[in-house]
Design an enzyme around this catalytic site. Structure first.
Site, PDB file in Angstrom:
ATOM      1  CG  HIS A 271      -2.062   0.954   1.064  1.00  0.00           C
ATOM      2  ND1 HIS A 271      -1.949   2.309   1.310  1.00  0.00           N
ATOM      3  CD2 HIS A 271      -3.320   0.744   0.624  1.00  0.00           C
ATOM      4  CE1 HIS A 271      -3.117   2.882   1.045  1.00  0.00           C
ATOM      5  NE2 HIS A 271      -3.966   1.955   0.624  1.00  0.00           N
ATOM      6  CG  ASP A 328      -8.307  -4.363  -3.055  1.00  0.00           C
ATOM      7  OD1 ASP A 328      -7.501  -3.492  -3.434  1.00  0.00           O
ATOM      8  OD2 ASP A 328      -9.532  -4.152  -2.951  1.00  0.00           O
TER       9      ASP A 328
HETATM   10  C1  SDX Z   1      -6.160  -0.015  -3.159  1.00  0.00           C
HETATM   11  O1  SDX Z   1      -4.314   4.453  -2.237  1.00  0.00           O
HETATM   12  C2  SDX Z   1      -5.267   3.869  -1.657  1.00  0.00           C
HETATM   13  O2  SDX Z   1      -5.672   4.263  -0.568  1.00  0.00           O
HETATM   14  C3  SDX Z   1      -5.868   2.698  -2.411  1.00  0.00           C
HETATM   15  C4  SDX Z   1      -6.891   1.882  -1.645  1.00  0.00           C
HETATM   16  C5  SDX Z   1      -8.161   2.661  -1.394  1.00  0.00           C
HETATM   17  O3  SDX Z   1      -8.852   2.332  -0.436  1.00  0.00           O
HETATM   18  O4  SDX Z   1      -8.495   3.533  -2.243  1.00  0.00           O
HETATM   19  O5  SDX Z   1      -6.332   1.472  -0.414  1.00  0.00           O
HETATM   20  C6  SDX Z   1      -7.309   0.630  -2.445  1.00  0.00           C
HETATM   21  O6  SDX Z   1      -5.937   0.283  -4.294  1.00  0.00           O
HETATM   22  C7  SDX Z   1      -5.306  -1.003  -2.414  1.00  0.00           C
HETATM   23  C8  SDX Z   1      -4.091  -1.505  -3.251  1.00  0.00           C
HETATM   24  C9  SDX Z   1      -4.577  -2.594  -4.211  1.00  0.00           C
HETATM   25  N1  SDX Z   1      -3.475  -2.975  -5.144  1.00  0.00           N
HETATM   26  C10 SDX Z   1      -2.838  -4.133  -5.065  1.00  0.00           C
HETATM   27  O7  SDX Z   1      -3.021  -4.971  -4.184  1.00  0.00           O
HETATM   28  C11 SDX Z   1      -1.846  -4.366  -6.193  1.00  0.00           C
HETATM   29  C12 SDX Z   1      -0.524  -4.904  -5.626  1.00  0.00           C
HETATM   30  N2  SDX Z   1       0.125  -3.855  -4.861  1.00  0.00           N
HETATM   31  C13 SDX Z   1       0.957  -2.956  -5.560  1.00  0.00           C
HETATM   32  O8  SDX Z   1       1.090  -2.953  -6.887  1.00  0.00           O
HETATM   33  C14 SDX Z   1       1.526  -1.802  -4.776  1.00  0.00           C
HETATM   34  O9  SDX Z   1       1.845  -2.245  -3.527  1.00  0.00           O
HETATM   35  C15 SDX Z   1       0.632  -0.589  -4.691  1.00  0.00           C
HETATM   36  C16 SDX Z   1       0.162  -0.168  -6.034  1.00  0.00           C
HETATM   37  C17 SDX Z   1      -0.544  -0.863  -3.807  1.00  0.00           C
HETATM   38  C18 SDX Z   1       1.463   0.528  -4.068  1.00  0.00           C
HETATM   39  O10 SDX Z   1       2.442   0.844  -4.971  1.00  0.00           O
HETATM   40  P1  SDX Z   1       3.624   1.880  -4.618  1.00  0.00           P
HETATM   41  O11 SDX Z   1       3.361   2.608  -3.361  1.00  0.00           O
HETATM   42  O12 SDX Z   1       3.887   2.662  -5.862  1.00  0.00           O
HETATM   43  O13 SDX Z   1       4.808   0.933  -4.274  1.00  0.00           O
HETATM   44  P2  SDX Z   1       5.853   0.369  -5.331  1.00  0.00           P
HETATM   45  O14 SDX Z   1       5.116  -0.230  -6.499  1.00  0.00           O
HETATM   46  O15 SDX Z   1       6.873   1.421  -5.599  1.00  0.00           O
HETATM   47  O16 SDX Z   1       6.514  -0.842  -4.505  1.00  0.00           O
HETATM   48  C19 SDX Z   1       7.560  -0.600  -3.577  1.00  0.00           C
HETATM   49  C20 SDX Z   1       8.407  -1.870  -3.643  1.00  0.00           C
HETATM   50  C21 SDX Z   1       8.854  -2.214  -5.053  1.00  0.00           C
HETATM   51  O17 SDX Z   1      10.023  -2.961  -4.953  1.00  0.00           O
HETATM   52  P3  SDX Z   1      11.488  -2.191  -5.063  1.00  0.00           P
HETATM   53  O18 SDX Z   1      11.452  -1.369  -6.343  1.00  0.00           O
HETATM   54  O19 SDX Z   1      11.591  -1.335  -3.824  1.00  0.00           O
HETATM   55  O20 SDX Z   1      12.511  -3.302  -5.126  1.00  0.00           O
HETATM   56  O21 SDX Z   1       7.624  -3.006  -3.213  1.00  0.00           O
HETATM   57  C22 SDX Z   1       7.437  -3.892  -4.315  1.00  0.00           C
HETATM   58  C23 SDX Z   1       7.774  -3.124  -5.567  1.00  0.00           C
HETATM   59  O22 SDX Z   1       8.250  -3.993  -6.588  1.00  0.00           O
HETATM   60  N3  SDX Z   1       6.023  -4.291  -4.290  1.00  0.00           N
HETATM   61  C24 SDX Z   1       5.574  -5.531  -4.465  1.00  0.00           C
HETATM   62  C25 SDX Z   1       4.186  -5.457  -4.288  1.00  0.00           C
HETATM   63  N4  SDX Z   1       3.825  -4.203  -4.021  1.00  0.00           N
HETATM   64  C26 SDX Z   1       4.976  -3.487  -4.016  1.00  0.00           C
HETATM   65  N5  SDX Z   1       6.213  -6.677  -4.769  1.00  0.00           N
HETATM   66  C27 SDX Z   1       5.435  -7.778  -4.870  1.00  0.00           C
HETATM   67  N6  SDX Z   1       4.094  -7.809  -4.713  1.00  0.00           N
HETATM   68  C28 SDX Z   1       3.443  -6.654  -4.426  1.00  0.00           C
HETATM   69  N7  SDX Z   1       2.121  -6.674  -4.250  1.00  0.00           N
END
Ligand code: SDX
Length: 392
Positions: A271, A328
């Site tokens: 998140h 989710d």
């Molecule tokens: C919602 O914003 C809100 O409030 C949203 C929400 C709401 O109520 O409106 O809470 C609802 O959208 C919840 C999130 C649902 N999405 C997912 O579950 C999809 C999977 N999660 C991600 O793609 C990610 O965690 C996000 C999109 C939720 C957040 O993305 P960020 O903050 O841009 O973080 P990032 O992609 O930069 O990740 C940071 C690191 C990265 O690795 P490094 O580059 O540091 O090596 O963490 C890794 C990412 O690769 N990473 C994951 C991961 N999520 C982040 N690796 C594996 N699996 C994951 N799910």
């Protein structure tokens, strides 16, 4: 000239506005709507009462709530010509694409003074959105089943009406189980608002140009559809099903998610703001257990989810990146138990988030916020002269 512009991709460290609606603390895992904790609201309130709280700022008195509920109940019917638009969609159209299209089409059916500064008509548009979204949302499901759509019933409360329109048949009235209705109320409360997330920021940005509320909300539905945002709840169940069908080896998927070249992410994890647990996920995880027990459902996917969560939370890759289950991760397991199909999960998120989008849109308009127009740093070609095609 670009010296003064700093780029903040994804607005990770940019505040877009001041808001009095929702407070969340990512470190402490706190989420409050208008000062009330979601833990209390999920236990003691109803979704319609939370919608009132978010939009009007205070918990309603009994008289205020009764009037609000009466307004909503008496606007649940949708203009029959909207159904003609709906009939044009193919049977396999994704319900989110249908929902965003039909909400946008509402601007054509209710054009009277979409000018935003007449409070009475703005209120009427707000009531219409809250009351008609559930009705419209059920059409896709009924069409996918080859069943006729159902009309809303004024005798039912908000959640029961939705369930009845989803599952009633001309030959058999759906009897709303209080356990199911209570679970739906709780899930919708937990999705109702979340400060400046992607879809809410979209609603505010579109509304900042003084576009009408139906177009603004339709834009929010489109943004929510993305798999990184609300669309994740559908992705989670599809991922858990894949793990189940692949022998239940959760570690294999945890390892795949750590390998960036795989392009695979654990949906339902991570998140932007919560760098500890997502308080909603905690409540939903417990509710999933309760609802399945009460309904006597043994869903193997729940066990896979619990194993996957445990494996990820013991893995340094996830722990070091502070990746925890988000809203989710478990919600789809409850939706399944209620009989809601996977491709309708994000529609459920939209129904829940609607009062939040409305409250945030209303606040942005009331505060007369300027049109949103970010800047950029130009990194393209320097100025150059046109070359005739014969010389290229
Ligand atoms: C919602 O914003 C809100 O409030 C949203 C929400 C709401 O109520 O409106 O809470 C609802 O959208 C919840 C999130 C649902 N999405 C997912 O579950 C999809 C999977 N999660 C991600 O793609 C990610 O965690 C996000 C999109 C939720 C957040 O993305 P960020 O903050 O841009 O973080 P990032 O992609 O930069 O990740 C940071 C690191 C990265 O690795 P490094 O580059 O540091 O090596 O963490 C890794 C990412 O690769 N990473 C994951 C991961 N999520 C982040 N690796 C594996 N699996 C994951 N799910």
């Amino acid at each position: 000239q670009t010296g003064y512009i700093t780029i903040d991709a994804g607005y990770k460290n940019t505040g877009a506005t001041k808001s009095a609606i929702t407070f969340l603390d990512g470190e402490e895992g706190v989420l409050n709507y208008r000062g009330y904790s979601i833990e209390e609201l999920a236990e003691k309130s109803s979704f319609l009462e939370v919608a009132y709280l978010l939009i009007y700022g205070e918990l309603p008195t009994q008289e205020q709530f009764s009037a609000f509920e009466h307004e909503i109940t008496t606007h649940t019917l949708v203009n029959e010509d909207m159904r003609k638009i709906f009939e044009g969609f193919p049977v396999n159209a994704h319900p989110m694409g249908v929902l965003s299209s039909l909400v946008s089409a509402m601007s054509a059916f209710y054009p009277e003074t979409l000018d935003l500064d007449s409070p009475e008509t703005t209120e009427l548009h707000i009531i219409r959105l809250l009351s008609k979204l559930p009705t419209i949302a059920t059409w896709s499901y009924k069409k996918s089943q080859g069943h006729p759509v159902n009309y809303p019933k004024n005798s039912l409360d908000y959640c029961s009406n939705f369930l009845s329109m989803m599952f009633s048949l001309p030959v058999a009235e759906y009897k709303v189980d209080p356990v199911v209705s209570a679970a739906l109320n709780k899930l919708l409360i937990l999705h109702a608002d979340h400060e400046q997330n992607c879809s809410t920021s979209t609603v505010r940005l579109v509304g900042s140009s003084q576009a009408n509320i139906y177009s603004s909300i339709s834009s929010g539905i489109s943004a929510l559809w993305g798999p990184l945002h609300g669309g994740a709840n559908q992705e989670v169940i599809e991922m858990l099903e894949a793990i189940k069908n692949d022998g239940g080896d959760v570690q294999k998927y945890v390892d795949m998610a750590k390998d960036k070249s795989s392009g695979f992410r654990l949906f339902g994890f991570g998140h932007r703001v919560y760098k500890n647990f997502d308080p909603r996920a905690k409540i939903i995880k417990k509710a999933a257990d309760d609802v399945l027990n009460k309904l006597g459902i043994n869903d193997p996917v729940l066990e896979i989810a619990q194993k996957l969560e445990k494996a990820a939370l013991e893995d340094p890759y996830f722990v070091s990146r502070k990746l925890y289950p988000n809203v989710d991760f478990y919600s789809g397991i409850i939706y399944r138990a209620l009989g809601i199909p996977t491709n309708m999960f994000t529609v459920m998120f939209a129904i829940g988030r609607l009062p939040g989008w409305i409250a945030q849109w209303k606040e942005m308009r009331a505060n007369k916020e300027p049109i949103g127009r970010p800047r950029q740093v130009y990194v393209g070609a320097p100025r150059r002269d046109y070359v005739a095609i014969s010389e290229r």
